[in-house]
Design an enzyme around this catalytic site. Structure first.
Site, PDB file in Angstrom:
ATOM      1  N   SER A   1      67.797   9.153  60.275  1.00 13.23           N
ATOM      2  CA  SER A   1      68.903   9.167  61.250  1.00 13.23           C
ATOM      3  C   SER A   1      69.106  10.547  61.879  1.00 13.23           C
ATOM      4  CB  SER A   1      70.201   8.695  60.594  1.00 13.23           C
ATOM      5  OG  SER A   1      70.566   9.558  59.542  1.00 13.23           O
TER       6      SER A   1
ATOM      7  N   GLU B   1      64.550   7.947  46.741  1.00 12.69           N
ATOM      8  CA  GLU B   1      63.761   7.778  47.976  1.00 12.69           C
ATOM      9  C   GLU B   1      62.319   8.152  47.695  1.00 12.69           C
ATOM     10  OE1 GLU B   1      65.594   9.988  51.157  1.00 12.69           O
ATOM     11  OE2 GLU B   1      67.462   8.894  50.986  1.00 12.69           O
TER      12      GLU B   1
ATOM     13  N   HIS C   1      65.526   7.189  55.975  1.00 19.17           N
ATOM     14  CA  HIS C   1      66.026   8.574  56.052  1.00 19.17           C
ATOM     15  C   HIS C   1      65.557   9.249  57.347  1.00 19.17           C
ATOM     16  CE1 HIS C   1      67.546  12.096  53.390  1.00 19.17           C
ATOM     17  NE2 HIS C   1      67.643  12.421  54.668  1.00 19.17           N
TER      18      HIS C   1
ATOM     19  N   ASP D   1      70.627   4.574  55.470  1.00 23.26           N
ATOM     20  CA  ASP D   1      69.503   5.452  55.828  1.00 23.26           C
ATOM     21  C   ASP D   1      69.077   6.311  54.637  1.00 23.26           C
ATOM     22  OD1 ASP D   1      67.667   6.573  57.758  1.00 23.26           O
ATOM     23  OD2 ASP D   1      68.911   8.385  57.759  1.00 23.26           O
TER      24      ASP D   1
ATOM     25  N   VAL E   1      74.697   7.792  56.036  1.00 24.43           N
ATOM     26  CA  VAL E   1      73.673   8.682  56.605  1.00 24.43           C
ATOM     27  C   VAL E   1      73.756  10.048  55.929  1.00 24.43           C
ATOM     28  CG1 VAL E   1      73.430   7.545  58.839  1.00 24.43           C
ATOM     29  CG2 VAL E   1      75.256   9.215  58.525  1.00 24.43           C
ATOM     30  N   ALA E   2      74.398  10.078  54.742  1.00 25.47           N
ATOM     31  CA  ALA E   2      74.600  11.362  54.050  1.00 25.47           C
ATOM     32  C   ALA E   2      73.552  11.513  52.955  1.00 25.47           C
ATOM     33  CB  ALA E   2      76.017  11.409  53.491  1.00 25.47           C
ATOM     34  N   ARG E   3      73.912  11.128  51.769  1.00 21.23           N
ATOM     35  CA  ARG E   3      72.991  11.079  50.641  1.00 21.23           C
ATOM     36  C   ARG E   3      73.323   9.821  49.863  1.00 21.23           C
ATOM     37  NH1 ARG E   3      70.487  14.172  53.141  1.00 21.23           N
ATOM     38  NH2 ARG E   3      69.835  16.295  52.615  1.00 21.23           N
TER      39      ARG E   3
HETATM   40  C1  GLV Z   1      68.356  15.367  56.113  1.00 23.75           C
HETATM   41  O1  GLV Z   1      68.747  14.561  55.348  1.00 23.75           O
HETATM   42  C2  GLV Z   1      68.942  16.662  56.235  1.00 23.75           C
HETATM   43  O2  GLV Z   1      69.674  17.060  55.323  1.00 23.75           O
HETATM   44  O3  GLV Z   1      68.698  17.320  57.247  1.00 23.75           O
END
Ligand code: GLV
Length: 312
Positions: free
Chosen positions: A277, A256, A275, A251, A225-227
């Site tokens: 989350s 992307e 993307h 995610d 859920v990071a990059r």
């Molecule tokens: C989303 O990925 C954010 O960095 O807030």
């Protein structure tokens, strides 16, 4: 004195509508696309933005401060950003969202939700298939900022054992033990679930590589859920195809939107979410920006300033 100009860069007009400056001391402009932003860049003092086009930084000669409408600042810290610009981020609002995402998808695994739904479609009563418990499972959180710690609290409330990995390895209340990034494999070896949360920086690019994935148990799940680029996606693909990992909940992706031909789409042990989350909402980000705007106008220090050298 001319009033400073705030450029709000987002497709959702609510971000600009919720800007509140003491006694209206700023001019608020709005742009939703690069071509709308281009003619406004030169007169912008403050940028309140998500994924501002980096080629426009060069035109923003008056820019002093960039408030990011999100958690990650990798897009903002482009080499084109002049060194004097202060960058601030929006911590605090994403942890609760992402804790629900992580606990939700971990439960999707242990509660065998996909299996029961599939059986329902086939009108089959599969009472030989039993759910599992999250209680007692080990969650390794790689990245223990405010989001990681919020996830840790939610997981612990369900009886999960929480271990952590961070740059410093400093202990935190929320995790039973924390390792430095250099000992990633030692931590991952113990995981039933791994959540990747580190910011994308030159140091973290590709950090979850083939060796790290090889340390994981074949029954373990990876959640990113990071990059996307924090994980070596080619190595992850190999591990998933060979079932050296049970599966992945992804995610975020190096590219992307994930291109339609990407092999991740076809794997039955991969869940793809777009993307979402930790979504930014104008209502949650506005108080952070408005507080900082009042500080900036009063010449007081801003909150949530990013360490541009460290990259987060
Ligand atoms: C989303 O990925 C954010 O960095 O807030």
């Amino acid at each position: 004195m001319t009033r400073p100009t705030v450029l709000v860069y987002h497709a959702d007009p609510a971000y600009a509508a919720l800007v509140r400056a003491p006694r209206g001391r700023v001019v608020v402009r709005r742009a939703a696309t690069p071509s709308e932003a281009e003619p406004l860049a030169a007169e912008t003092d403050v940028l309140y933005a998500w994924q501002f086009p980096r080629h426009l930084y060069a035109k923003a000669a008056r820019l002093r401060w960039l408030q990011v409408m999100g958690a990650g600042v990798d897009w903002a810290l482009a080499p084109e950003l002049p060194p004097g610009v202060v960058v601030t981020r929006a911590p605090g609002v994403f942890g609760p969202w992402m804790a629900e995402y992580v606990v939700g998808w971990c439960s999707w695994v242990t509660q065998r939700m996909a299996a029961y739904r599939e059986a329902q479609r086939q009108r089959r009563w599969i009472d030989h298939v039993l759910p599992d418990r999250l209680r007692g499972k080990t969650l390794v959180i790689v990245g223990l900022g405010d989001i990681g710690r919020a996830i840790a609290r939610a997981a612990r409330a369900l009886g999960m054992r929480v271990l952590g990995v961070s740059r410093t390895g400093r202990p935190v209340r929320e995790a039973e033990r924390v390792w430095r990034v250099g000992a990633l494999g030692t931590a991952l070896r113990q995981a039933d679930f791994v959540v990747v949360l580190l910011p994308l920086t030159p140091d973290t690019r590709g950090l979850v590589d083939a060796a790290a994935l090889a340390a994981m148990k074949p029954t373990a799940w990876l959640l990113n859920v990071a990059r996307g680029a924090v994980v070596d996606e080619a190595a992850l693909l190999d591990a998933l195809r060979a079932r050296r990992l049970a599966g992945a909940i992804l995610d975020v992706f190096a590219t992307e939107p994930l291109p339609p031909h990407h092999p991740f789409w076809q794997l039955d042990n991969v869940v793809i979410t777009p993307h979402i989350s930790g979504p930014s909402t104008p209502e949650e980000i506005a108080p952070i920006f408005n507080d900082n705007l009042a500080r900036w106008l009063a010449g007081r220090p801003l909150r949530h300033v990013v360490d541009r050298k460290a990259g987060y």
